[in-house]
Design an enzyme around this catalytic site. Sequence first.
Site, PDB file in Angstrom:
ATOM      1  N   LYS A  96      49.514  24.013  30.379  1.00  0.00           N
ATOM      2  CA  LYS A  96      49.174  22.747  29.730  1.00  0.00           C
ATOM      3  C   LYS A  96      49.065  22.999  28.228  1.00  0.00           C
ATOM      4  O   LYS A  96      48.538  24.039  27.803  1.00  0.00           O
ATOM      5  CB  LYS A  96      47.837  22.263  30.303  1.00  0.00           C
ATOM      6  CG  LYS A  96      47.329  20.941  29.780  1.00  0.00           C
ATOM      7  CD  LYS A  96      46.051  20.543  30.527  1.00  0.00           C
ATOM      8  CE  LYS A  96      45.505  19.205  30.076  1.00  0.00           C
ATOM      9  NZ  LYS A  96      44.307  18.802  30.855  1.00  0.00           N
ATOM     10  N   SER A 132      40.956  15.844  35.587  1.00  0.00           N
ATOM     11  CA  SER A 132      42.280  16.014  34.975  1.00  0.00           C
ATOM     12  C   SER A 132      43.183  17.015  35.676  1.00  0.00           C
ATOM     13  O   SER A 132      44.377  17.063  35.386  1.00  0.00           O
ATOM     14  CB  SER A 132      42.131  16.421  33.508  1.00  0.00           C
ATOM     15  OG  SER A 132      41.701  15.322  32.744  1.00  0.00           O
ATOM     16  N   SER A 159      44.591  14.423  32.891  1.00  0.00           N
ATOM     17  CA  SER A 159      45.433  14.743  31.756  1.00  0.00           C
ATOM     18  C   SER A 159      46.380  15.916  31.986  1.00  0.00           C
ATOM     19  O   SER A 159      47.255  16.154  31.152  1.00  0.00           O
ATOM     20  CB  SER A 159      44.548  15.056  30.547  1.00  0.00           C
ATOM     21  OG  SER A 159      43.764  16.227  30.801  1.00  0.00           O
TER      22      SER A 159
END
Lengths: 460, 98
Positions: free
Chosen positions: A77, A176, A152
């Site tokens: 990420k 997330s 996210s």
Amino acid sequence: MTPLTIAEASRKLTAKAVSPVELTRYCLDKIEALNPKIAAFITVTEERALADARAAEERMMRNERRTPLDGIPIAHKDIFETAGILTTAHSRILKDNIPASDATVVRHLADAGTVMLGKLATLEFALAGPSFDLPWPPARNPWNPEYFTAGSSSGTAAAVASGMILGGTGTDTGGSIRGPAAMCGISGIKPTFGRCSRTGVIPLAHSLDHIGPMAWTAEDCSFLLQEMAGFDRSDRVSANVPVPDFSAHIGKSLRGLRVGIIGHFHENDNPVSAETAAAILNCIEILRSGGAEIGEVKLSSLAEYSAANRIIMNAEAAAYHEQTLKSRFLDFGERMRHRLLLASFLTSSDYIQAQRRRRELCDEFACVMEKFDVLVTAASASEAPLMEEVTFWDGLEKPSFTLPWNLTGYPAIVVCMGFGPKGLPLSVQIGGRPFAEATLFQMATHLEASTPWRQRRPLI
Amino acid sequence: MRPVNAACHNTFDRGIAAYSTVLVYQLCLLFQWGRVVSEGKFEDFVVLVRQSGLPYDDVDLERLFDGYLKLQGMISTMKRPANLTTGLAVDFQPEPVR
């Protein structure tokens, strides 16, 4: 070649039936073909990946594979700092940010022999999105690109589900990891608070931020967490506890394990769709027939857990971004600057009361977990929404099923338990006792092995 | 989008911004800002935004106000903690000096 799980790929690598370079080229080809449609990657590090793969291949040929992850292609990420590689947090604010060093977890995974394919899309600073006014588009759901991935860790979930990577890293402050994993039909675990170091990871809310793995199966997540976990003195909340063998209980009987169902969360507090309710019932029946004892659990309302979490999260995020908000306001995307501005109106009293309430809710959770090994509820209320139907204040409108586990710091995993009428994944969430992630992998793997859902891949 | 500056100037014109610093301070102490504005007055909210010192260029204040009401609604769902006298909100233990 069809997409492999980490476990399958690792066995093939050990048997020299496939090479890390072949595996890496397969993933790079997938990225080239699918990323224009799915937008999971912000940066693809092809040269670095091939260099990593060649080094892994040399170790493999010498029969010196370091770990089951040696030669496995992964990605991070884009809020994990990577030395010499662009790390943007999916924001214009950091569009030229090249860190000098790796995040601790990135280093651990590199030491394990993984092949790094690049950096993955998120919501802006892991908080606000989906946004279309940023330098990179939001990731799209591989089961149907018209639909949202949730956030996210959206790029990681989309890349795993579409077979671009075999696993990756995510962060979870309010769901997330688990939200995108649920929407994209993969496995993702938020480990216990302090289990994985946050050093070198751009924070969202320091008292709620967790680091964890995402992959196609729970077993694959156990392999990733094995290398990600560990005490790190540079993270003040890192837990100085032993790292057990996370896959030790996989395949063992569930007999004697006590499962608590938090029915009021998904029946009353945020009623789920009929299909999700059926998926939860199916999950319970599989666990019962596997030998687990099932009971009902009553906690405070999901709205209370959600409110405390969101007040703390927004206040801490506003504090982190305070200076940048003033100096570079218009460099944030529209959603992000509205969100931060709103968060700035929380009072100190709001924050303190939420932290005090958090302590009470933690006590309640601890009391319940004396009687149960795991708790089961929904991961989300239904299938993923259309991208255009995600409301502007999405995060404030309904209580979220994932927030209680951030607030308490207890671990939780999501497991795909079928598909809804739109052909999108449905998932359940299983929460465990602190530092008992191995039990979650045992339960989740049992569910995956008892259902056909791991055999179905997106048709893209 | 609502024309922000026009809305603010109108607000000023109507004299809402004539709150003195002292009065505003007293109101803050008595009710907290959020609880005053959550009564639903958009004009009060505009004053709050202006006086916060935060930037609001290109901000849709009506949309922000909508979020503000949602936020206040969410805060109101949280029970007041039972114990306000002992214990720290966030765990903290002093460590020995090395």
